[in-house]
Design an enzyme around this catalytic site. Structure first.
Site: not given
Ligand code: HEA
Ligand code: HEA
Ligand SMILES: [Cu+2]
Ligand code: CUA
Lengths: 380, 304, 516
Positions: C246, C67, C132, C96, C441, C322, C160-161, C248, C293-294, C244, C259, C319
């Site tokens: 990634e 997932h 993942w 293009d 989790r 923005k 590819s990326s 962003y 921070h992870h 990390h 925007s 952020t």
């Molecule tokens: C962009 C990234 C992204 C997006 C969009 C989502 C979307 C969703 N995620 Fe996410 N999720 C991750 C990125 C994302 N996730 C990542 C990185 C992890 C961590 C993995 C890890 O721990 O390693 C995670 C982990 C994660 C967990 C934790 C799993 C665990 O810790 O064991 C859960 C649990 O509820 C969850 C739920 C969902 C749900 C309900 C959606 C929903 O928003 C999804 C909605 C979409 C659909 C449901 C599809 C619609 C289609 C149908 C309904 C079609 C049915 C049709 C047929 C059968 C023909 N996700």
């Molecule tokens: C699109 C993806 C995305 C984005 C944008 C962010 C944004 C941020 N993330 Fe997140 N993060 C993930 C995707 C993302 N993260 C994923 C996938 C994981 C889990 C990976 C895994 O373990 O599987 C993760 C996990 C993760 C962790 C690790 C947690 C843990 O495993 O224990 C932390 C810890 O610092 C963190 C911090 C932040 C912070 C500080 C920001 C900041 O960029 C957020 C900044 C934004 C705001 C703060 C709001 C707007 C600001 C204002 C309105 C201004 C005023 C605000 C203040 C002064 C408070 N993120």
């Molecule tokens: Cu991070």
């Protein structure tokens, strides 16, 4: 009819009851927040958590407030004409500087707490915690080398997990051998792992330390009140990651000492038991129990294993091969198989090997005595 | 189809089968390799097919690009696109090596010293003492000769400045540095319309590249046969072979690229002073490979 | 050379046209979104109530892993590349992409890579089951044999990326129409330029990480094995150095989309354009300094912990700039609330909530309690689903009329929005609570204490999934039988892409437009 004064009394009471009781039920079934815990660290962390939370709420109220205001007032349907401004240096500076100040206000207490967490010096007691797939080993490090160690495994029965039986409140958070610590003492945890990465977490203590195989990392706690505190492994560690809980019993020093003495006594008994000779049936029965508890997670209760990951015991070349090889595998493990030489007593190893050689249609007909295991270990 | 492609419009190529086939070839190559590693008998065959297909399609692709250029379809802007493309490709390669250098740095500065701290060394690793190059692995400190990760008996370290003359990595450095100059001379010659000198200097560069590779093989044989320094011999062997191995692979590619350029020049008369992107790209790549080697020489060989 | 696309299947297989390739990227990503969504639904179905009901733990882990991988690498990244393909050349007045054939190669690698990745589920020992984030040694010594294919899948999708990123950089830097100076570029182009730099800087590092894994698994090295002097934590450093930035990569283009949309429906120019550009750059630069921070709980030394905490908190500042700029753009505009605008507004609000929880996670001592619980899952779904996914959805509604020349059905669009909005909050908001209450989790089963919140989450997930099926229907219906769109499409829209007819001709700007 009640008198007015009485009504005044009853109404609040009624209000408290009608709102309070469901709220109590609510709190237990719909838990909302981090626990405050029972240590100075956990309370500080909780305080930090609440503080940052309220900051965020406040910022949210302002930002979303403006947004909703403008969404309501500045609609085209209300006939407004759009303004054209698109720059304002003063404004932009303000909303750069104010968040910085807020962040500094958060960073100060956070740093203090961090310093506190990292202060692992001068502990009264050291416990070496080793994560295994999927159990914890605790070893009380004693200056005289008289270490006590034991393994701690999930004790929730399979029947509850498979929904054949009602789940207890401690479902998945209960173990056969909890770890004991004395209250009011600084206990240092030396956390490591034997196979993959695990993480030892007890929310009430606010201790979470990743267990990295080959490296020891420290954490500490000082529990203020007696109690049973439960946690779980929090780093994905394979199949049964969800099934390796942590249970800590914090007790008075006297009770702790007694418990420790009990453990020492048990160790002596085990050393004694090695000398006995058991009948085939005794070995087989005990072996079956050991197997279902320690081995079935991987090799499956029916001995069929999981193809590609965990080999079958049925017709396994090792379980139907030379005895020494079989004992060796159980004592020392192998690629992906944890070593059981320390976790199981010689009696248990003898039993489980006997069981595997004769169960699931592996009719080898032989039996292994505890002393064979001891001799094997000494021969290494 | 009749399109007027002239220098004023950016040439957008017609449909092409090449990308799809390349993607398929990449897939076949890695799928074959994966099967091979997992002992599937068809693995090596699939890998070889993928690799050959890849080689073929690359040949076709580059030929197509060269033909387009010769046909005058590429305007200056398109050529700039190629320059940007190659430049940032090399940057991505830099980051690839950065990961490996980072790993080396981390191991030497952070994780090995940590393994030597009291807790780790005494409780887990039988009194292990870290040193670099790591001759005694933690595994050996616990299990002795029965260990799985047996450290090497010898290493590739700096023998001291006096020993450099008989130290192979030093000569490799000399060779590679020289080759960076020769490829530059070739470029200057081309700029001065001197195709003959261009060919000679390019030939010398290719020759030096091959020398480097031969010496590198020599060094590996020495490591495996005499020093017991292998991929299995702990983190020193691992980082050593990863860094030098990937570098060696890049030298191989670079040498091949330059060789192709040489053949194009000699056999087909390609490259003019103002139209030599293929050669320039290869030479940038070559300089990059050279710089990586300098990093290797310093961090893998000298400072150890 | 005004000629249209080739006929038949070869149009798609052999194309060099940025619009065709953009469409293929978008459809591919949509398919992957559904695949990843189905995996998510398996997870949510199993977690509907305590106990093991539907899948076994080993399969559950594969679902979690796949997932995450499919959503990140298959759904979000290709969707943004698809948008870049469609929009960047049109927005800067280029004929293009700079390197059209390589562009098609970047795309076609993906179906092969994901076919290979998905096929691991059917291999002996099952597919990747280590999350993942594939931490060693669970992903090396203890991994199923299929890990080799997983590694190679990452290798080629990384290639590819990288090629995609190089192409975008070359396009933006080299193909702008005369007069299109850097500071006149639409913000979407800017955010993609910076994203492309992040990509070429970190995808090779990911390749390095999986290469070291491959060597540990098959060549006996000990990078991640302390017995040989290596360190499992080394893997985490390398992974998060990629990981990390990634995250962003998955949000910066979203900032660009929003925007573009908010000014259109506010009928007011974007507030603080140049500070938006600088903020994007600041976020990108900071993103290289916060990876640990992870890893707050792995046992970093105090000073490391502290530095990474401060650096992470700092990201809130750009952020915030923005967010404030978007709000101020809306302020005193003449707002209308068409579907793209609804999604964009929800983006701003819900992404900010996700950012807030991110900030909480950044506080290292507090992260000791949050780490690897559902609180983290709540955080990243709030930034990814109403963040990345909503912005992509908004972009599709916004530009679809330009792509296919037909309008979507506004009522259905709004229905989609509200279903998605409710479903999403129902799914992910309760995860904050279950996480704070102590639910780790990546577990297939849990204590009954967490039962209520999980049940809500599962219901929400199915609702959200249903909303996406509606989305598919809306898009297809618009393409097949939507009302004809005008060239301008939206009253308040500005930019080169709105100066060409709807649908945009197969070749746009073969001679560059003049921009003043
Ligand atoms: C962009 C990234 C992204 C997006 C969009 C989502 C979307 C969703 N995620 Fe996410 N999720 C991750 C990125 C994302 N996730 C990542 C990185 C992890 C961590 C993995 C890890 O721990 O390693 C995670 C982990 C994660 C967990 C934790 C799993 C665990 O810790 O064991 C859960 C649990 O509820 C969850 C739920 C969902 C749900 C309900 C959606 C929903 O928003 C999804 C909605 C979409 C659909 C449901 C599809 C619609 C289609 C149908 C309904 C079609 C049915 C049709 C047929 C059968 C023909 N996700
Ligand atoms: C699109 C993806 C995305 C984005 C944008 C962010 C944004 C941020 N993330 Fe997140 N993060 C993930 C995707 C993302 N993260 C994923 C996938 C994981 C889990 C990976 C895994 O373990 O599987 C993760 C996990 C993760 C962790 C690790 C947690 C843990 O495993 O224990 C932390 C810890 O610092 C963190 C911090 C932040 C912070 C500080 C920001 C900041 O960029 C957020 C900044 C934004 C705001 C703060 C709001 C707007 C600001 C204002 C309105 C201004 C005023 C605000 C203040 C002064 C408070 N993120
Ligand atoms: Cu991070
Ligand atoms: Cu042990 Cu998770």
């Amino acid at each position: 009819m009640l008198g007015k004064s009485k009504r005044l009394l009853v109404l609040p009471l009624y209000a408290v009851l009608s709102a309070g009781l469901p709220a109590l039920a609510w709190a237990s079934e719909w838990p909302l927040n981090m626990t405050e815990g029972v240590t100075s660290i956990s309370r500080q962390v909780h305080g930090l958590h609440m503080q940052i939370f309220w900051w965020c709420v406040a910022i949210g109220v302002v930002v979303f407030g403006v947004m909703f205001y403008t969404m309501f007032v500045h609609r085209k349907s209300r006939g407004v004409k759009p303004a054209h401004f698109h720059e304002n240096v003063a404004l932009e500076l303000t909303w750069t500087i104010i968040p910085i100040l807020i962040l500094v206000a958060m960073a100060v207490p956070a740093t203090k707490t961090l310093v506190h967490i990292y202060d692992t010096e001068d502990a009264d007691l050291d416990i070496l915690i080793t994560g295994y797939q999927w159990k914890w080993k605790y070893e009380y490090l004693d200056e005289n080398g008289d270490n006590i160690s034991f393994f701690s495994l999930l004790s929730t029965p399979r029947s509850q997990i498979e929904n054949a039986e009602a789940k207890s409140p401690e479902y998945l958070l209960e173990v056969d051998e909890p770890v004991y610590i004395p209250i009011g003492k600084k206990v240092r945890f030396l956390v490591t792992a034997a196979d993959v990465i695990h993480s030892w977490w007890v929310p009430a203590l606010a201790v979470k330390r990743d267990a990295i195989p080959g490296y020891i990392h420290e954490a500490w706690t000082k529990v203020e009140q007696p109690g049973v505190f439960r946690g779980q492994c929090t780093e994905l560690c394979g199949k049964d990651h969800g099934f390796m809980p942590v249970v800590v019993h914090a007790v008075e020093q006297a009770e702790f000492d007694a418990w420790l003495e009990g453990k020492r006594e048990k160790a002596r008994q085990i050393a004694e038991a090695v000398k006995q000779t058991l009948t085939f049936q005794e070995l087989y029965d005990q072996g079956e129990a050991v197997y279902q508890k320690n081995c079935a997670a991987c090799h499956q209760p029916d001995g069929k294993g999981i193809p590609g990951t965990f080999p079958a015991i049925i017709r396994s070349p090792i379980a139907t091969g030379p005895v020494a090889g079989h004992i060796n595998r159980v004592v020392n493990g192998g690629a992906g198989m944890p070593p059981f030489g320390e976790q199981l007593t010689p009696v248990e190893i003898a039993a489980v090997v006997t069981f595997q050689r004769n169960a699931f249609g592996n009719n080898m007909g032989d039996q292994i005595q505890p002393i064979d295991v001891v001799n094997f270990k000494q021969g290494q | 189809m009749a399109h007027q492609h002239d220098a004023s419009t950016y040439y957008v190529p017609e449909q092409s089968k090449l990308p799809l086939i390349t993607a398929f070839a990449m897939f076949l190559t890695v799928y074959g390799l994966g099967s091979w590693f997992n002992n599937v008998s068809a693995g090596p065959f699939l890998f070889a097919s993928g690799f050959l297909l890849m080689a073929g399609v690359m040949f076709a692709w580059f030929s197509a690009v060269i033909k387009e250029n010769l046909a005058g379809l590429n305007n200056a802007q398109l050529k700039r696109s190629y320059v940007w493309g190659m430049g940032w490709f090399i940057f991505s390669e830099v980051m690839f090596f950065a990961a490996f250098f980072g790993a080396l740095f981390y191991v030497r500065v952070i994780s090995l010293p940590e393994l030597g701290t009291a807790n780790n060394s005494e409780l887990l690793w039988g009194g292990f003492k870290p040193d670099w190059p790591l001759m005694t692995t933690p595994d050996m400190a616990v299990k002795g000769e029965a260990a799985k990760h047996l450290g090497p008996e010898g290493n590739m370290s700096n023998p001291g400045i006096l020993g450099w003359l008989s130290w192979l990595p030093f000569w490799n450095t000399v060779i590679l540095l020289t080759s960076s100059f020769t490829v530059h001379f070739a470029h200057t010659a081309l700029k001065k319309h001197n195709k003959k000198q261009f060919n000679i200097w390019l030939g010398v560069t290719v020759f030096l590249g091959i020398c480097f590779l031969i010496l590198q093989i020599e060094e590996y044989v020495h490591a495996y046969q005499e020093l017991g320094l292998t991929l299995h011999s702990g983190i020193y062997g691992a980082t050593f072979f990863m860094l030098t191995g990937f570098h060696g692979a890049h030298v191989t590619i670079g040498t091949f690229m330059l060789l192709v350029m040489l053949l194009r020049s000699v056999l087909k008369g390609h490259f003019k002073h103002d139209d030599c992107f293929g050669f320039e790209a290869a030479s940038w790549y070559w300089h990059f490979v050279d710089v990586v080697w300098l990093g290797l020489f310093i961090f893998v060989y000298i400072l150890s | 050379m005004a000629h249209g696309p080739a006929k038949g299947l070869t149009r798609w297989l052999y194309t060099t046209n940025h619009k065709d390739i953009g469409s293929m990227y978008l459809w591919f990503s949509f398919a992957m979104f559904f695949l990843g969504g189905i995996f998510a639904l398996v997870i949510r179905a199993e977690l509907f109530e305590p106990g093991l009901q539907i899948v076994q733990p080993e399969f559950f882990n594969q679902m979690t892993t796949m997932h995450g991988l499919v959503m990140v690498f298959g759904a979000v990244m290709p969707a943004f590349v698809g948008l870049a393909n469609w929009m960047v050349p049109m927005m800067i007045g280029a004929p293009d992409m700079a390197l059209p054939r390589m562009n098609n190669l970047s795309f076609w690698i993906l179906p092969f890579a994901f076919a290979m990745l998905a096929s691991t589920l059917f291999m002996e020992g099952g597919g990747p089951n280590f999350g993942w984030t594939f931490y060693a040694p669970l992903s090396t010594t203890y991994a199923p044999p299929s890990v080799t294919f997983f590694i190679f899948a990452i290798h080629i999708m990384g290639a590819s990326s990288i090629m995609g990123a190089i192409n975008i950089i070359a396009t933006i830097l080299n193909m702008r129409a005369p007069g299109m100076t850097l500071m006149k570029m639409p913000l979407f182009v800017w955010t993609w330029l910076i994203t492309a730099y992040l990509l070429i800087a970190v995808m090779p590092v990911l390749a390095g990480a999986v290469t070291m894994m491959l060597m540990d698994i098959h060549f006996g090295t000990s990078f991640f094995d302390a017995a040989g002097g290596g360190d499992p934590v080394l893997f985490q450093h390398v992974f998060w150095f990629f990981g990390h930035p990634e995250v962003y990569i998955m949000i910066l283009p979203a900032f660009g989309v929003v925007s573009a949309i908010i000014p259109t429906f506010a009928r007011k120019p974007l507030f603080g354009y140049s500070s938006m550009v600088y903020a994007t750059a600041a976020i990108a630069i900071l993103s290289f300094m916060v990876w640990a921070h992870h890893m707050f709980t792995v046992g970093l030394p105090f000073i490391g912990e502290w530095v990474f905490m401060i650096a992470t908190m700092a990201i809130a500042v750009p952020t915030g700039v923005k967010v404030f700029n978007w709000v101020t753009t809306m302020y005193k505009g003449a707002l209308t609330f068409e579907t793209p605008m609804l999604f964009s507004i929800a983006f701003v609000i819900l992404f900010t909530i996700g950012g807030f929880s991110g900030l909480m996670l950044a506080i290292a001592p507090a992260d000791f309690q949050y780490h690897d619980t559902y609180f983290v899952v709540a955080h990243f779904h709030y930034v990814l689903v109403p963040g990345a996914i909503f912005s992509i959805t908004a972009a599709v509604y916004y530009w679809l009329p330009k792509w296919c020349g037909r309008m979507y059905d506004e009522v259905l669009g709004k229905t989609h929005f509200w279903l998605a909005f409710i479903g999403l909050n129902l799914t992910f908001f309760p995860m904050h609570f279950s996480g704070l209450a102590g639910m780790p989790r990546r577990i297939p089963d849990y204590n009954p204490l967490f039962a209520n919140w999980n049940m809500l989450s599962s219901v929400g997930a199915f609702l959200f999934g249903a909303a996406q099926v509606l989305f598919l229907y809306i898009v297809i219906r618009a393409i097949v039988s939507g009302r004809k769109a005008t060239d301008q499409v939206w009253e308040g829209a500005h930019g080169l892409e709105w100066t060409v007819p709807s649908p945009a001709p197969y070749h746009t700007f073969t001679t560059p437009p003049k921009v003043d």
